[in-house]
Write a protein that holds these residues in place. Structure first.
Motif, PDB file in Angstrom:
ATOM      1  N   GLU A  33      34.737  46.193  -1.119  1.00 48.37           N
ATOM      2  CA  GLU A  33      33.378  45.830  -0.713  1.00 48.37           C
ATOM      3  C   GLU A  33      33.218  44.306  -0.742  1.00 48.37           C
ATOM      4  O   GLU A  33      32.465  43.769  -1.547  1.00 48.37           O
ATOM      5  CB  GLU A  33      32.343  46.485  -1.644  1.00 48.37           C
ATOM      6  CG  GLU A  33      32.278  47.977  -1.561  1.00 48.37           C
ATOM      7  CD  GLU A  33      31.611  48.475  -0.280  1.00 48.37           C
ATOM      8  OE1 GLU A  33      30.954  47.677   0.418  1.00 48.37           O
ATOM      9  OE2 GLU A  33      31.772  49.669   0.011  1.00 48.37           O
ATOM     10  N   GLN A  35      31.615  42.274   1.161  1.00 44.32           N
ATOM     11  CA  GLN A  35      30.260  41.761   1.409  1.00 44.32           C
ATOM     12  C   GLN A  35      29.411  41.802   0.133  1.00 44.32           C
ATOM     13  O   GLN A  35      28.622  40.893  -0.125  1.00 44.32           O
ATOM     14  CB  GLN A  35      29.569  42.511   2.554  1.00 44.32           C
ATOM     15  CG  GLN A  35      29.213  43.944   2.283  1.00 44.32           C
ATOM     16  CD  GLN A  35      30.367  44.921   2.459  1.00 44.32           C
ATOM     17  OE1 GLN A  35      31.517  44.538   2.621  1.00 44.32           O
ATOM     18  NE2 GLN A  35      30.053  46.204   2.413  1.00 44.32           N
ATOM     19  N   TRP A  37      30.746  41.613  -2.882  1.00 46.43           N
ATOM     20  CA  TRP A  37      31.364  40.570  -3.708  1.00 46.43           C
ATOM     21  C   TRP A  37      30.764  39.204  -3.354  1.00 46.43           C
ATOM     22  O   TRP A  37      30.503  38.391  -4.233  1.00 46.43           O
ATOM     23  CB  TRP A  37      32.869  40.578  -3.513  1.00 46.43           C
ATOM     24  CG  TRP A  37      33.614  39.685  -4.441  1.00 46.43           C
ATOM     25  CD1 TRP A  37      34.138  38.457  -4.155  1.00 46.43           C
ATOM     26  CD2 TRP A  37      33.918  39.933  -5.815  1.00 46.43           C
ATOM     27  NE1 TRP A  37      34.751  37.939  -5.264  1.00 46.43           N
ATOM     28  CE2 TRP A  37      34.632  38.816  -6.291  1.00 46.43           C
ATOM     29  CE3 TRP A  37      33.672  40.988  -6.681  1.00 46.43           C
ATOM     30  CZ2 TRP A  37      35.089  38.734  -7.599  1.00 46.43           C
ATOM     31  CZ3 TRP A  37      34.130  40.898  -7.986  1.00 46.43           C
ATOM     32  CH2 TRP A  37      34.822  39.785  -8.431  1.00 46.43           C
ATOM     33  N   GLN A  38      30.539  38.976  -2.063  1.00 45.78           N
ATOM     34  CA  GLN A  38      29.918  37.724  -1.628  1.00 45.78           C
ATOM     35  C   GLN A  38      28.479  37.627  -2.140  1.00 45.78           C
ATOM     36  O   GLN A  38      28.033  36.554  -2.540  1.00 45.78           O
ATOM     37  CB  GLN A  38      29.943  37.625  -0.096  1.00 45.78           C
ATOM     38  CG  GLN A  38      31.316  37.426   0.496  1.00 45.78           C
ATOM     39  CD  GLN A  38      31.936  36.114   0.070  1.00 45.78           C
ATOM     40  OE1 GLN A  38      31.255  35.105  -0.044  1.00 45.78           O
ATOM     41  NE2 GLN A  38      33.239  36.134  -0.190  1.00 45.78           N
ATOM     42  N   GLN A  39      27.747  38.741  -2.097  1.00 41.04           N
ATOM     43  CA  GLN A  39      26.367  38.740  -2.588  1.00 41.04           C
ATOM     44  C   GLN A  39      26.310  38.491  -4.099  1.00 41.04           C
ATOM     45  O   GLN A  39      25.316  37.980  -4.600  1.00 41.04           O
ATOM     46  CB  GLN A  39      25.676  40.065  -2.258  1.00 41.04           C
ATOM     47  CG  GLN A  39      25.400  40.238  -0.788  1.00 41.04           C
ATOM     48  CD  GLN A  39      24.803  41.606  -0.481  1.00 41.04           C
ATOM     49  OE1 GLN A  39      24.750  42.479  -1.334  1.00 41.04           O
ATOM     50  NE2 GLN A  39      24.364  41.785   0.762  1.00 41.04           N
ATOM     51  N   SER A  42      30.751  35.605  -5.404  1.00 45.61           N
ATOM     52  CA  SER A  42      32.206  35.449  -5.528  1.00 45.61           C
ATOM     53  C   SER A  42      32.594  34.894  -6.900  1.00 45.61           C
ATOM     54  O   SER A  42      33.189  33.816  -7.006  1.00 45.61           O
ATOM     55  CB  SER A  42      32.744  34.537  -4.421  1.00 45.61           C
ATOM     56  OG  SER A  42      32.493  35.089  -3.164  1.00 45.61           O
TER      57      SER A  42
END
Length: 101
Positions: A33, A35, A37-39, A42
């Motif tokens: 997932e 996306q 992880w970015q939210q 990171s």
């Protein structure tokens, strides 16, 4: 002496199991997932556990529908609980033994 060695071995095995479960959970979110992880921002190294327990991010993580991640999250929680139960029981037994001695 034998009991101490056995307790240390069990403690080490449970701690290692808990750490591996935690690492696998974090890596599965990162890989499966990206996306989410970015939210999460990171996160790197020592910040990762802090990010995973914040209330805002907890809601985000509970919304993941990926079955692999859900299974690893459940394994992570179970391994952590088992480690904690062992530590508490070891402390209770040690206190009881020292009171009797």
């Amino acid at each position: 002496m034998l009991i101490t060695a056995l307790m240390l071995l069990i403690w080490f095995a449970l701690m290692l199991r808990s750490g591996l479960a935690e690492y696998q959970y974090y890596q599965s979110v990162k890989i499966l997932e990206p996306q989410i992880w970015q939210q999460l921002g990171s996160p790197k190294w020592l910040i990762i556990p802090i990010v995973f327990v914040s209330p805002k991010n907890e809601k985000l993580l509970k919304g993941i529908a990926n079955e692999t991640i859900q299974r690893r999250a459940q394994h992570h929680r179970r391994a952590g609980r088992e480690f904690l139960v062992f530590v508490v029981l070891a402390l209770i037994l040690a206190i009881g033994y020292l009171n009797l001695a």
